[in-house]
Write an enzyme that holds these catalytic residues in place. Structure first.
Site, PDB file in Angstrom:
ATOM      1  N   HIS A   1      27.477  -4.283 -32.248  1.00 20.12           N
ATOM      2  CA  HIS A   1      27.086  -4.784 -30.929  1.00 20.12           C
ATOM      3  C   HIS A   1      28.244  -5.566 -30.335  1.00 20.12           C
ATOM      4  O   HIS A   1      28.767  -6.485 -30.965  1.00 20.12           O
ATOM      5  CB  HIS A   1      25.857  -5.685 -31.094  1.00 20.12           C
ATOM      6  CG  HIS A   1      25.162  -6.007 -29.803  1.00 20.12           C
ATOM      7  ND1 HIS A   1      24.153  -5.217 -29.281  1.00 20.12           N
ATOM      8  CD2 HIS A   1      25.333  -7.024 -28.926  1.00 20.12           C
ATOM      9  CE1 HIS A   1      23.719  -5.748 -28.146  1.00 20.12           C
ATOM     10  NE2 HIS A   1      24.429  -6.849 -27.895  1.00 20.12           N
TER      11      HIS A   1
ATOM     12  N   ARG B   1      24.016  -1.945 -36.800  1.00 15.58           N
ATOM     13  CA  ARG B   1      24.268  -1.985 -35.362  1.00 15.58           C
ATOM     14  C   ARG B   1      25.637  -2.629 -35.165  1.00 15.58           C
ATOM     15  O   ARG B   1      25.931  -3.664 -35.787  1.00 15.58           O
ATOM     16  CB  ARG B   1      23.193  -2.837 -34.673  1.00 15.58           C
ATOM     17  CG  ARG B   1      23.476  -3.174 -33.216  1.00 15.58           C
ATOM     18  CD  ARG B   1      23.278  -1.976 -32.318  1.00 15.58           C
ATOM     19  NE  ARG B   1      23.575  -2.301 -30.924  1.00 15.58           N
ATOM     20  CZ  ARG B   1      23.801  -1.383 -29.980  1.00 15.58           C
ATOM     21  NH1 ARG B   1      23.747  -0.104 -30.282  1.00 15.58           N
ATOM     22  NH2 ARG B   1      24.058  -1.748 -28.741  1.00 15.58           N
TER      23      ARG B   1
ATOM     24  N   CYS C   1      27.656  -9.561 -24.993  1.00 15.19           N
ATOM     25  CA  CYS C   1      27.266  -9.503 -23.585  1.00 15.19           C
ATOM     26  C   CYS C   1      26.559 -10.820 -23.308  1.00 15.19           C
ATOM     27  O   CYS C   1      25.365 -10.945 -23.566  1.00 15.19           O
ATOM     28  CB  CYS C   1      26.351  -8.305 -23.335  1.00 15.19           C
ATOM     29  SG  CYS C   1      25.687  -8.273 -21.653  1.00 15.19           S
TER      30      CYS C   1
ATOM     31  N   ASP D   1      35.983   1.893 -20.343  1.00 17.26           N
ATOM     32  CA  ASP D   1      35.532   1.262 -21.583  1.00 17.26           C
ATOM     33  C   ASP D   1      36.751   0.884 -22.412  1.00 17.26           C
ATOM     34  O   ASP D   1      37.465   1.759 -22.890  1.00 17.26           O
ATOM     35  CB  ASP D   1      34.616   2.234 -22.356  1.00 17.26           C
ATOM     36  CG  ASP D   1      33.879   1.550 -23.501  1.00 17.26           C
ATOM     37  OD1 ASP D   1      34.315   0.453 -23.926  1.00 17.26           O
ATOM     38  OD2 ASP D   1      32.880   2.109 -23.960  1.00 17.26           O
TER      39      ASP D   1
ATOM     40  N   GLU E   1      33.456  -8.954 -24.687  1.00 18.48           N
ATOM     41  CA  GLU E   1      32.556  -9.063 -23.540  1.00 18.48           C
ATOM     42  C   GLU E   1      32.876  -8.024 -22.459  1.00 18.48           C
ATOM     43  O   GLU E   1      34.032  -7.706 -22.211  1.00 18.48           O
ATOM     44  CB  GLU E   1      32.731 -10.483 -22.957  1.00 18.48           C
ATOM     45  CG  GLU E   1      32.008 -10.781 -21.687  1.00 18.48           C
ATOM     46  CD  GLU E   1      30.497 -10.867 -21.860  1.00 18.48           C
ATOM     47  OE1 GLU E   1      30.036 -11.619 -22.722  1.00 18.48           O
ATOM     48  OE2 GLU E   1      29.802 -10.176 -21.102  1.00 18.48           O
TER      49      GLU E   1
ATOM     50  N   LYS F   1      31.258   5.554 -29.602  1.00 15.73           N
ATOM     51  CA  LYS F   1      31.269   4.610 -30.708  1.00 15.73           C
ATOM     52  C   LYS F   1      31.226   5.375 -32.047  1.00 15.73           C
ATOM     53  O   LYS F   1      31.945   5.031 -32.983  1.00 15.73           O
ATOM     54  CB  LYS F   1      30.067   3.665 -30.602  1.00 15.73           C
ATOM     55  CG  LYS F   1      30.128   2.494 -31.552  1.00 15.73           C
ATOM     56  CD  LYS F   1      28.895   1.601 -31.436  1.00 15.73           C
ATOM     57  CE  LYS F   1      28.801   0.898 -30.109  1.00 15.73           C
ATOM     58  NZ  LYS F   1      27.619  -0.005 -30.049  1.00 15.73           N
TER      59      LYS F   1
ATOM     60  N   ARG G   1      32.384  -4.688 -21.992  1.00 19.07           N
ATOM     61  CA  ARG G   1      33.120  -3.490 -22.428  1.00 19.07           C
ATOM     62  C   ARG G   1      34.609  -3.775 -22.526  1.00 19.07           C
ATOM     63  O   ARG G   1      35.455  -2.943 -22.213  1.00 19.07           O
ATOM     64  CB  ARG G   1      32.851  -2.289 -21.501  1.00 19.07           C
ATOM     65  CG  ARG G   1      31.415  -1.745 -21.612  1.00 19.07           C
ATOM     66  CD  ARG G   1      31.302  -0.282 -21.171  1.00 19.07           C
ATOM     67  NE  ARG G   1      31.735  -0.072 -19.808  1.00 19.07           N
ATOM     68  CZ  ARG G   1      30.927  -0.146 -18.752  1.00 19.07           C
ATOM     69  NH1 ARG G   1      29.641  -0.391 -18.906  1.00 19.07           N
ATOM     70  NH2 ARG G   1      31.403   0.049 -17.550  1.00 19.07           N
TER      71      ARG G   1
ATOM     72  N   ARG H   1      36.605  -1.132 -25.129  1.00 15.46           N
ATOM     73  CA  ARG H   1      36.217  -1.682 -26.424  1.00 15.46           C
ATOM     74  C   ARG H   1      37.011  -1.045 -27.563  1.00 15.46           C
ATOM     75  O   ARG H   1      37.349   0.125 -27.510  1.00 15.46           O
ATOM     76  CB  ARG H   1      34.708  -1.484 -26.648  1.00 15.46           C
ATOM     77  CG  ARG H   1      33.893  -2.421 -25.777  1.00 15.46           C
ATOM     78  CD  ARG H   1      32.428  -2.178 -25.936  1.00 15.46           C
ATOM     79  NE  ARG H   1      32.037  -0.865 -25.410  1.00 15.46           N
ATOM     80  CZ  ARG H   1      30.788  -0.455 -25.345  1.00 15.46           C
ATOM     81  NH1 ARG H   1      29.819  -1.224 -25.769  1.00 15.46           N
ATOM     82  NH2 ARG H   1      30.507   0.727 -24.848  1.00 15.46           N
TER      83      ARG H   1
HETATM   84 ZN   LIG Z   1      25.017  -6.176 -21.291  1.00 15.97          ZN
END
Ligand SMILES: [Zn+2]
EC number: 3.5.4.25
Length: 212
Positions: A63, A61, A66, A138, A104, A166, A106, A140
Site C-alpha cells: 500500500h 498488501r 495516501c 504513476d 504519497e 504493481k 502515486r 511509484r
Molecule cells: Zn488515495
C-alpha cells in the site's frame, strides 16, 4: 537495534531496519516493523500477523501512502477502504503482511497531489492532471519491497491488488507472486470517475460495478 538490509540491486538505494513493536488495531494485534530509507530520508512500515517466514506464500498488501484517503477519510479515491479491507482480510486469515510505502500521491508527494486535485476540480482526470504538472501518470517505485520482504523472511506473496503494473513490478524483483487477489472496496459518487480513469488509462482491473 538496527541492521542494514541489503539493497535489491547495486543502486545507491539502501534501507535500514530500525525496530519492531506490537500494534493492536481494530482487526488484530500486528507486529509493526519500521525501516529507514537513507537515500530519501523516508520512513517505511511493514505490519505482519502470524508466522510469515516459513516459506509458504503470504497474503499481502503493498500500500502506498495516501494521507487524504488513509487518514483524513477522503472519498476522492479508494485508498482508505482498500487499506481497511486488506487489514481485515489478513486478520481473518490470521497470517499476512502489509507494506506501507511512503510514496504519497502515486509518488508525486502531498503538495503536488493537492495541485493535481485542484486541476481535477477544474475538469482534468487524474492522469491528465499529473501530466499537466509535468509528472508521469504513476511514479511509484516498488523496489524497496524486496529488502523489506527479505528482512521479514517472506519469499512469496498472495498479493491483494487490482493493479497489473504493481504485479509486473513485483515480478521484476526477486519476489514470487504465487497468486493475485482482487481488493475491491470504496467506490462512491466522488471517486467514480477516478476509478474509471484508473481502469481506462492505468489498466486497473475493476469494472463499473466495482467488481472484477
Ligand atoms: Zn488515495
Amino acid at each position: 537495534m538496527s541492521e542494514t538490509v541489503a539493497p535489491a540491486d547495486n543502486s545507491a538505494q539502501d534501507l535500514v531496519f530500525v525496530e519492531s513493536c506490537r500494534l493492536p488495531t481494530r482487526w488484530a494485534e500486528f507486529q509493526m516493523h519500521v525501516f529507514f530509507e537513507a537515500s530519501t530520508g523516508k520512513e517505511h512500515v511493514a505490519l505482519t500477523l502470524g508466522q510469515v517466514n516459513d516459506g509458504a506464500p503470504v497474503l499481502a498488501r503493498i500500500h502506498s501512502e495516501c494521507l487524504t484517503g488513509d487518514a483524513l477519510f477522503s472519498r476522492r479515491c479508494d485508498c482508505g477502504p482498500q487499506l481497511e479491507l486488506a487489514l481485515q482480510k489478513i486478520a481473518e486469515e490470521g497470517r499476512g503482511a502489509l507494506l506501507y510505502l511512503r510514496q504519497e500521491g502515486r509518488g508525486i508527494g502531498l503538495l503536488n497531489k493537492v495541485r493535481a486535485y485542484h486541476l481535477q476540480d477544474q475538469g482534468a482526470d487524474t492522469v491528465e492532471a499529473n501530466q499537466r504538472l509535468g509528472f508521469a501518470a504513476d511514479l511509484r517505485n516498488y523496489s524497496l519491497c524486496e529488502p523489506m520482504l527479505k528482512h521479514l523472511g517472506i519469499s512469496a506473496l498472495r498479493l491483494m491488488t487490482n493493479n497489473p503494473r504493481k504485479i509486473a513490478a513485483m515480478q521484476g524483483l526477486r519476489v514470487t507472486i504465487a497468486e493475485h487477489l482482487p481488493l475491491i472496496a470504496g467506490r462512491n459518487p466522488h471517486n467514480d470517475r477516478y476509478l474509471d480513469t484508473k481502469v481506462a488509462k492505468l489498466g486497473h482491473m475493476i469494472d463499473s460495478d466495482g467488481v472484477i
